[in-house]
Scaffold this motif. Sequence first.
Motif, PDB file in Angstrom:
ATOM      1  N   TRP A   3      28.099 -35.353  87.923  1.00  0.00           N
ATOM      2  CA  TRP A   3      29.452 -35.893  87.927  1.00  0.00           C
ATOM      3  C   TRP A   3      29.654 -36.975  88.980  1.00  0.00           C
ATOM      4  N   GLN A  59      31.835 -40.340  88.253  1.00  0.00           N
ATOM      5  CA  GLN A  59      33.273 -40.306  87.985  1.00  0.00           C
ATOM      6  C   GLN A  59      34.026 -41.383  88.756  1.00  0.00           C
ATOM      7  N   ARG A  61      36.673 -42.354  91.144  1.00  0.00           N
ATOM      8  CA  ARG A  61      37.235 -41.421  92.111  1.00  0.00           C
ATOM      9  C   ARG A  61      38.753 -41.547  92.269  1.00  0.00           C
ATOM     10  N   ARG A  64      42.650 -43.543  91.088  1.00  0.00           N
ATOM     11  CA  ARG A  64      43.338 -44.143  89.952  1.00  0.00           C
ATOM     12  C   ARG A  64      43.075 -45.654  89.909  1.00  0.00           C
ATOM     13  N   HIS A  87      33.458 -39.812 101.591  1.00  0.00           N
ATOM     14  CA  HIS A  87      33.676 -38.396 101.320  1.00  0.00           C
ATOM     15  C   HIS A  87      32.377 -37.620 101.120  1.00  0.00           C
ATOM     16  N   ARG A 134      45.954 -35.061  91.084  1.00  0.00           N
ATOM     17  CA  ARG A 134      46.893 -36.050  90.542  1.00  0.00           C
ATOM     18  C   ARG A 134      47.480 -36.914  91.642  1.00  0.00           C
ATOM     19  N   ALA A 159      40.883 -37.332  97.102  1.00  0.00           N
ATOM     20  CA  ALA A 159      39.513 -37.585  96.628  1.00  0.00           C
ATOM     21  C   ALA A 159      38.700 -36.297  96.531  1.00  0.00           C
ATOM     22  N   ARG A 165      39.812 -34.384  93.495  1.00  0.00           N
ATOM     23  CA  ARG A 165      39.329 -35.018  92.258  1.00  0.00           C
ATOM     24  C   ARG A 165      37.857 -34.695  92.027  1.00  0.00           C
ATOM     25  N   GLU A 166      37.102 -34.697  93.139  1.00  0.00           N
ATOM     26  CA  GLU A 166      35.680 -34.392  93.014  1.00  0.00           C
ATOM     27  C   GLU A 166      35.491 -32.941  92.561  1.00  0.00           C
ATOM     28  N   ARG A 207      33.930 -31.572  89.064  1.00  0.00           N
ATOM     29  CA  ARG A 207      32.785 -30.645  89.042  1.00  0.00           C
ATOM     30  C   ARG A 207      33.108 -29.399  88.200  1.00  0.00           C
ATOM     31  N   MET A 251      35.853 -37.640  81.547  1.00  0.00           N
ATOM     32  CA  MET A 251      36.434 -38.974  81.702  1.00  0.00           C
ATOM     33  C   MET A 251      37.802 -39.041  81.021  1.00  0.00           C
TER      34      MET A 251
END
Lengths: 160, 215
Positions: free
Chosen positions: A72, A75, A77, A79, A152, B30, B34, B37-38, B42, B71
Amino acid sequence: MTGSFHDPGTVTPFPEELLSGYLDGALTQQEEQRVRLHLERSPEARAMLEELAALRQAARSTPFTPIEDRQWSEQPRTRATAIALWLGTGLLALCGLGIVVLVVWQATHAPSGTEMQRGLIWWAAGLWASGLGGALLVFLSVLGDRLSDRRHDRYRRVLK
Amino acid sequence: LKDMSGPQACLRASEPTTTRPGPSLLVRARAGDAAAREELARTSGEAAFRLALQLVGDRELARDVAQDSVMRLFAALHRVDPERPLQPWLFSIVRHRVIDLRRRAQSRSERPLESASGAGSADEALARDLPDESPGPLERSERGELQRLMWSCLGRLDSAHREILVLRDYQDLSYREIAEVLAVPLGTVMSRLHAARRRLREEVLATGYRFGGGS
């Protein structure tokens, strides 16, 4: 679905799907009672229930080889990088479409006259702008993700 | 056998094997966090991969489906209601991607997707060496045999039966969640599920397997 079982002693067909509902604990009290009574009287239904339970238990405990964690990492990261990626891809698609239209147009209409030449120049300039803009946006999106990854990275401190 | 001291050892064979992203993770993702989101990518990626693998039976295809589904999930993240569970939403996306793949395979007259999950790919898909909490070695080996048989028989079911079995018995979704993923009335779930279980039982029995005594 109505199965082949009958409530013993009656002509009412037993709705066989209740066995699955019973197995999953998805029945009302009344339905559960009906299944219990049916099971007491019907050895075939008991055998069927045991076999379905064995299948369900085997399925629930089946372990699957997990996917690699790094899968993953591509992706978008944030918006902003996601929007840039979509916009960039859209512009590149537009550029591709423009090239196709230009080739078809040139094949069917031989350019002549200053007006036509000027139109061609504008068209070519538009293609260059959308192609370059699209490529730039995709590049910035990927770059943004890479920079975000560096910030990160969970193992950054470990590697230092 | 593989070394079981790594992260794989965390997966217990007797537990449902899905990871459900929680609502707080979704809210943070949202908001642009970060790390959230990661983590969401996952966990939802793993769940999507597992479902896709169970639906198409091929690791490479499942990887593509899962990546594409994640995605799409991220692209529509702002439309997801954090008060509702994320999993049915994600699984709907995965299911539609698998349907697209099937249509494409059919229009190219390729072999059906389900045939990819025959016994040949079982060793690759099923993790035999994960811990199993069955009481004894005999029971473990019987259960392992049934799991392998079921996996190959699953590939012979039609897609409607296969997907409902996977959602209930492999993914442990509730009837309500299954109805949401499949977009069918709640009342249809039980009857379709039972028909699917019956078909699977017939397929397993047709291989010569005898319940309670192995093959």
